[in-house]
Design a protein around this motif. Structure first.
Motif, PDB file in Angstrom:
ATOM      1  N   LEU A  78     -15.410   5.509  17.882  1.00  0.00           N
ATOM      2  CA  LEU A  78     -14.541   6.003  17.293  1.00  0.00           C
ATOM      3  C   LEU A  78     -14.819   6.915  16.346  1.00  0.00           C
ATOM      4  O   LEU A  78     -15.781   6.725  15.413  1.00  0.00           O
ATOM      5  CB  LEU A  78     -13.766   4.774  16.488  1.00  0.00           C
ATOM      6  N   LYS A  96       2.769   1.661  18.332  1.00  0.00           N
ATOM      7  CA  LYS A  96       1.334   1.596  18.495  1.00  0.00           C
ATOM      8  C   LYS A  96       1.016   0.427  19.388  1.00  0.00           C
ATOM      9  O   LYS A  96       0.006   0.841  20.187  1.00  0.00           O
ATOM     10  CB  LYS A  96       1.043   0.874  17.011  1.00  0.00           C
ATOM     11  N   ILE A 104      -6.221   1.946  12.915  1.00  0.00           N
ATOM     12  CA  ILE A 104      -6.712   0.553  13.060  1.00  0.00           C
ATOM     13  C   ILE A 104      -6.440  -0.122  14.272  1.00  0.00           C
ATOM     14  O   ILE A 104      -5.250  -0.084  14.759  1.00  0.00           O
ATOM     15  CB  ILE A 104      -6.226  -0.438  11.850  1.00  0.00           C
ATOM     16  N   LEU A 105      -7.432  -0.717  14.959  1.00  0.00           N
ATOM     17  CA  LEU A 105      -7.074  -1.095  16.329  1.00  0.00           C
ATOM     18  C   LEU A 105      -6.881  -2.581  16.050  1.00  0.00           C
ATOM     19  O   LEU A 105      -7.286  -3.469  15.032  1.00  0.00           O
ATOM     20  CB  LEU A 105      -8.704  -1.204  17.405  1.00  0.00           C
ATOM     21  N   VAL A 107     -16.931  -2.720  15.631  1.00  0.00           N
ATOM     22  CA  VAL A 107     -15.895  -2.620  15.063  1.00  0.00           C
ATOM     23  C   VAL A 107     -15.368  -4.138  15.304  1.00  0.00           C
ATOM     24  O   VAL A 107     -15.395  -4.742  16.428  1.00  0.00           O
ATOM     25  CB  VAL A 107     -14.679  -1.778  15.829  1.00  0.00           C
ATOM     26  N   HIS A 120     -16.893   6.818   6.740  1.00  0.00           N
ATOM     27  CA  HIS A 120     -17.612   7.880   6.046  1.00  0.00           C
ATOM     28  C   HIS A 120     -17.648   7.256   4.712  1.00  0.00           C
ATOM     29  O   HIS A 120     -17.166   8.081   3.708  1.00  0.00           O
ATOM     30  CB  HIS A 120     -16.695   8.891   6.194  1.00  0.00           C
ATOM     31  N   ILE A 139     -17.743   5.211  13.235  1.00  0.00           N
ATOM     32  CA  ILE A 139     -18.500   5.825  12.128  1.00  0.00           C
ATOM     33  C   ILE A 139     -17.518   5.836  11.141  1.00  0.00           C
ATOM     34  O   ILE A 139     -16.593   6.309  10.801  1.00  0.00           O
ATOM     35  CB  ILE A 139     -18.958   7.274  12.565  1.00  0.00           C
ATOM     36  N   GLY A 166     -12.192   1.131   4.164  1.00  0.00           N
ATOM     37  CA  GLY A 166     -10.791   1.700   4.433  1.00  0.00           C
ATOM     38  C   GLY A 166     -10.722   3.285   4.147  1.00  0.00           C
ATOM     39  O   GLY A 166     -11.606   3.930   4.457  1.00  0.00           O
TER      40      GLY A 166
HETATM   41  N1  LIG Z   1      -9.896  -3.305  13.981  1.00  0.00           N
HETATM   42  C1  LIG Z   1     -10.543  -1.990  13.326  1.00  0.00           C
HETATM   43  N2  LIG Z   1     -10.017  -0.851  13.619  1.00  0.00           N
HETATM   44  C2  LIG Z   1     -10.658   0.076  13.024  1.00  0.00           C
HETATM   45  C3  LIG Z   1     -11.850   0.198  12.326  1.00  0.00           C
HETATM   46  C4  LIG Z   1     -12.260  -1.334  12.015  1.00  0.00           C
HETATM   47  O1  LIG Z   1     -13.303  -1.379  11.508  1.00  0.00           O
HETATM   48  N3  LIG Z   1     -11.600  -2.392  12.722  1.00  0.00           N
HETATM   49  N4  LIG Z   1     -12.378   1.113  11.555  1.00  0.00           N
HETATM   50  C5  LIG Z   1     -11.545   2.392  11.434  1.00  0.00           C
HETATM   51  C6  LIG Z   1     -11.995   3.555  10.865  1.00  0.00           C
HETATM   52  N5  LIG Z   1     -11.325   3.801   9.385  1.00  0.00           N
HETATM   53  C7  LIG Z   1     -12.324   4.215   8.738  1.00  0.00           C
HETATM   54  O2  LIG Z   1     -13.566   4.435   9.147  1.00  0.00           O
HETATM   55  C8  LIG Z   1     -10.226   3.643   9.254  1.00  0.00           C
HETATM   56  C9  LIG Z   1      -9.162   4.479  10.035  1.00  0.00           C
HETATM   57  C10 LIG Z   1      -7.813   4.095   9.575  1.00  0.00           C
HETATM   58  C11 LIG Z   1      -7.527   3.588   8.563  1.00  0.00           C
HETATM   59  C12 LIG Z   1      -5.969   3.668   8.213  1.00  0.00           C
HETATM   60  O3  LIG Z   1      -5.417   3.003   7.328  1.00  0.00           O
HETATM   61  N6  LIG Z   1      -5.122   3.829   9.266  1.00  0.00           N
HETATM   62  C13 LIG Z   1      -3.495   3.620   9.227  1.00  0.00           C
HETATM   63  C14 LIG Z   1      -3.002   4.898   9.708  1.00  0.00           C
HETATM   64  C15 LIG Z   1      -3.386   6.124   9.147  1.00  0.00           C
HETATM   65  C16 LIG Z   1      -2.678   7.411   9.788  1.00  0.00           C
HETATM   66  O4  LIG Z   1      -1.611   7.335  10.474  1.00  0.00           O
HETATM   67  O5  LIG Z   1      -3.269   8.678   9.716  1.00  0.00           O
HETATM   68  C17 LIG Z   1      -3.142   2.647  10.063  1.00  0.00           C
HETATM   69  O6  LIG Z   1      -3.931   2.314  11.298  1.00  0.00           O
HETATM   70  O7  LIG Z   1      -2.145   2.046   9.918  1.00  0.00           O
HETATM   71  C18 LIG Z   1      -8.320   2.637   7.933  1.00  0.00           C
HETATM   72  C19 LIG Z   1      -9.616   2.853   8.002  1.00  0.00           C
HETATM   73  C20 LIG Z   1     -10.906   2.675  12.790  1.00  0.00           C
HETATM   74  N7  LIG Z   1     -10.170   1.593  13.211  1.00  0.00           N
END
Ligand SMILES: Nc1nc2c(c(=O)[nH]1)N[C@@H](CN(C=O)c1ccc(C(=O)N[C@@H](CCC(=O)O)C(=O)O)cc1)CN2
Length: 287
Positions: free
Chosen positions: A172, A152, A178-179, A226, A196, A194, A204
């Motif tokens: 996004l 990542k 998650i960034l 974000v 949902h 966005i 989440g």
């Molecule tokens: N720093 C942030 N990053 C992101 C945000 C944010 O508010 N702050 N919003 C998300 C979007 N999102 C819901 O809208 C969301 C996306 C992904 C996850 C999640 O648990 N992802 C896992 C991996 C899932 C996979 O591999 O399919 C992870 O990153 O570990 C939760 C919420 C976008 N990013």
């Protein structure tokens, strides 16, 4: 106004202080600007913060820009302020991050193609290859950067190098990663997600399944900036749709996708027109 006139926007945030409007509009008047739209908002007296958005026409905006910014700087000595001056003619550059779902991405591309969203899209970045052909069919570069838990950090660094100096903000579009704080810190209040659901409900992952299990009568979508707090950044726009006991989870997702698309497009449109100011964990949107 002459052929090379331009329409500019001036966004100001400053402590409430009598005379600020006169000081700013006097500078614009000195530059023979024609104010065509004026909006203001003052927070509650305890906070006492003043927000203003002025849209104005100016002949030879380019030629006036340096002196105009100097003159604004002068008034900041008496009125300390955050301010942002932009021109309608200077198209913003928007990168889009996407995973596998295409509805929000395509909504933006369709509106970009019709110039309903007057923006440049220098790139789409995705952790999956699924949408590469579709995006490239519109002449937009597509960068597939696979992500695993182990890679990542490197994947984000690769994306940052692609973005460096090339974009003004990021969207996004149902990007499911998650960034990191490092990434977010490089684009403060410049990443629009966005989500949902009708936040703060169902933060989440998997909000529709959780909404179904809760038996909700409304679903929704939320466009927000974000931050490091997942889905808790300043809300830009939201909308909802009524549902009932007959909806399956898939029905909720289908109905929800329409709401996501319109909410995101509206938020991006306001971003392009410099209508959004962030104050703390809220936004002021001058519509
Ligand atoms: N720093 C942030 N990053 C992101 C945000 C944010 O508010 N702050 N919003 C998300 C979007 N999102 C819901 O809208 C969301 C996306 C992904 C996850 C999640 O648990 N992802 C896992 C991996 C899932 C996979 O591999 O399919 C992870 O990153 O570990 C939760 C919420 C976008 N990013």
């Amino acid at each position: 106004m002459s052929a090379n006139s331009d329409r500019a926007r001036l966004l100001i945030t400053c402590p409430e202080k009598p005379g600020i409007i006169s000081a700013v509009t006097s500078v614009l008047t000195d530059h023979h600007a024609n104010i065509v739209k004026f909006d203001q908002h003052t927070t509650d007296p305890q906070d006492g913060v003043f927000f203003m958005r002025i849209e104005f026409e100016l002949d030879d905006y380019e030629g006036s820009y340096e002196k105009l910014t100097e003159d604004i700087h002068v008034i900041t000595e008496e009125y300390p302020m955050d301010w942002h001056l932009s021109s309608k003619k200077k198209r913003k550059r928007m990168a889009i991050f996407v995973s596998k779902m295409d509805h929000c991405l395509m909504e933006l591309i369709w509106r970009w193609r019709s110039n309903e969203l007057p923006v440049d899209i220098p790139m789409v970045i995705s952790n999956h290859a699924d949408l590469k052909d579709e995006v490239e069919s519109h002449g937009i570069p597509y960068h597939h950067i696979p992500i695993t838990k182990e890679t990542k950090g490197q994947a984000e660094q690769q994306a940052l190098e692609l973005l460096e100096g090339k974009v003004d903000f990021i969207v996004l579009a149902r990007y499911m990663q998650i960034l990191s704080p490092n990434f977010v810190s490089q684009f403060p209040d410049q990443i629009i997600n966005i989500h949902h659901s009708f936040l703060p409900a169902f933060v989440g992952a998997n909000p529709y399944a959780r909404a179904f299990n809760r038996g909700v009568k409304l679903i929704g979508a939320t466009a927000h900036f974000v931050t490091n707090d997942l889905d808790e950044g300043p809300i830009i726009h939201q909308d909802v749709k009524q549902v009932d006991h007959r909806y399956t989870v898939e029905d909720l997702k289908t109905s929800g996708r329409h709401v996501e698309r319109s909410v995101l497009a509206q938020a991006v449109s306001w971003q392009l027109e410099d209508r959004i100011t962030v104050h703390g964990n809220k936004t002021i949107v001058f519509t």
